[in-house]
Design a protein around this motif. Structure first.
Motif, mmCIF file in Angstrom:
data_model
loop_
_atom_site.group_PDB
_atom_site.id
_atom_site.type_symbol
_atom_site.label_atom_id
_atom_site.label_comp_id
_atom_site.label_asym_id
_atom_site.label_seq_id
_atom_site.Cartn_x
_atom_site.Cartn_y
_atom_site.Cartn_z
ATOM 1 N N MET A 15 -0.297 0.801 10.925
ATOM 2 C CA MET A 15 -0.104 1.340 9.581
ATOM 3 C C MET A 15 -0.263 2.854 9.580
ATOM 4 S SD MET A 15 0.756 0.744 6.627
ATOM 5 C CE MET A 15 0.863 1.793 5.216
ATOM 6 N N SER A 20 0.315 5.888 5.012
ATOM 7 C CA SER A 20 -0.200 5.008 3.968
ATOM 8 C C SER A 20 0.602 5.111 2.681
ATOM 9 C CB SER A 20 -1.661 5.342 3.700
ATOM 10 O OG SER A 20 -1.758 6.703 3.300
ATOM 11 N N ARG A 23 6.719 2.324 1.271
ATOM 12 C CA ARG A 23 7.191 1.106 1.940
ATOM 13 C C ARG A 23 8.411 1.449 2.767
ATOM 14 N NH1 ARG A 23 7.234 -4.541 -0.848
ATOM 15 N NH2 ARG A 23 8.720 -4.818 0.818
ATOM 16 N N ARG A 24 8.574 0.690 3.814
ATOM 17 C CA ARG A 24 9.774 0.846 4.618
ATOM 18 C C ARG A 24 10.805 -0.169 4.140
ATOM 19 N NH1 ARG A 24 7.310 -0.309 10.174
ATOM 20 N NH2 ARG A 24 5.925 -1.499 8.877
ATOM 21 N N CYS A 32 10.445 -4.163 10.234
ATOM 22 C CA CYS A 32 10.974 -3.033 9.497
ATOM 23 C C CYS A 32 11.329 -1.919 10.473
ATOM 24 C CB CYS A 32 9.934 -2.553 8.501
ATOM 25 S SG CYS A 32 9.546 -3.807 7.282
ATOM 26 N N ASN A 78 -4.402 0.375 1.555
ATOM 27 C CA ASN A 78 -2.957 0.646 1.494
ATOM 28 C C ASN A 78 -2.188 -0.277 2.433
ATOM 29 O OD1 ASN A 78 -3.356 2.666 -0.367
ATOM 30 N ND2 ASN A 78 -3.305 4.307 1.143
ATOM 31 N N TYR A 79 -2.773 -0.549 3.585
ATOM 32 C CA TYR A 79 -2.136 -1.461 4.534
ATOM 33 C C TYR A 79 -2.025 -2.868 3.938
ATOM 34 C CZ TYR A 79 -1.100 -3.985 8.826
ATOM 35 O OH TYR A 79 -0.513 -4.786 9.773
ATOM 36 N N LYS A 81 -1.767 -3.535 0.805
ATOM 37 C CA LYS A 81 -0.691 -3.471 -0.198
ATOM 38 C C LYS A 81 0.675 -3.536 0.479
ATOM 39 C CE LYS A 81 -3.290 -0.841 -3.572
ATOM 40 N NZ LYS A 81 -3.516 0.461 -4.198
ATOM 41 N N TYR A 82 0.804 -2.849 1.595
ATOM 42 C CA TYR A 82 2.050 -2.860 2.354
ATOM 43 C C TYR A 82 2.408 -4.274 2.798
ATOM 44 C CZ TYR A 82 4.555 -2.810 6.800
ATOM 45 O OH TYR A 82 5.396 -3.106 7.831
ATOM 46 N N TYR A 85 4.895 -7.621 1.457
ATOM 47 C CA TYR A 85 6.268 -8.045 1.735
ATOM 48 C C TYR A 85 6.314 -9.438 2.352
ATOM 49 C CZ TYR A 85 5.973 -7.064 6.799
ATOM 50 O OH TYR A 85 5.654 -7.069 8.133
#
Length: 186
Positions: A15, A20, A23-24, A32, A78-79, A81-82, A85
């Motif tokens: 990450m 942070s 999004r990709r 991704c 943040n990770y 949240k990422y 997906y």
């Protein structure tokens, strides 16, 4: 920095490579795309993230992370949240433990992250998870038994085989078919 497990370390550093912030956009299911990332690196990233997300289904692993302070670090939050997906169907179909998505949602809340540090809270969640699995398994077995009994009582023996002598497929109750149209194993 505190000592991390190998899975958490790989996921955490992956990450930090991306950053942070945003999004990709994904160009494939395998992972991704990051500028300059090879197909092998994408596959490895996919496997690491898949394994890490599935580890979130274990309340004891959540306790491990919480007691070491990972849920206090903004980059780790943040990770998490990422990783949302994984709730999309094109990724969720690879999960063996879908309960991890529920815990991933809970980890988005600060109150849950604070409470999971408590060993009693973790034990309670673990006990409830085991009880849920036991009830689910018994319910599925009962559905399987009633499905086979109903199928057997409705179809005479002479009609249960095709003209070639091979048995016709048995229709399973809809409750035993997962969201991908596949029969769930007991």
């Amino acid at each position: 920095m505190r000592r991390m497990s190998r899975k958490a370390s790989c996921a955490y550093h992956a990450m930090n490579e991306v950053g942070s912030g945003g999004r990709r956009r994904c160009s494939s299911v395998m992972g991704c795309t990051v500028a300059g990332e090879s197909e092998d690196a994408q596959r490895l990233r996919f496997q690491i993230e898949l394994e890490f997300v599935q580890c979130l289904a274990n309340p004891n692993y959540l306790l491990f992370l919480a007691q070491r302070g990972y849920f206090k670090e903004q980059t780790f939050i943040n990770y998490l949240k990422y990783l949302q997906y994984w709730k999309e169907p094109e990724y969720a179909k690879y999960l063996k433990y879908p309960m991890c998505l529920y815990f991933l949602d809970l980890l988005q809340h600060d109150n849950f992250r604070k409470e999971i540090v408590n060993g009693q809270c973790c034990k309670f969640i673990d006990d409830q998870t085991v009880l849920h699995w036991q009830h689910y398994t018994r319910k599925r077995m009962k559905l399987l038994d009633t499905g086979h009994n109903q199928q057997g009582s409705q179809t005479p023996v002479s009609q249960s085989t095709a003209p070639t002598g091979t048995p016709t497929p048995v229709q399973l109750p809809q409750a035993l078919i997962n969201g991908h149209g596949q029969v769930q194993k007991v």
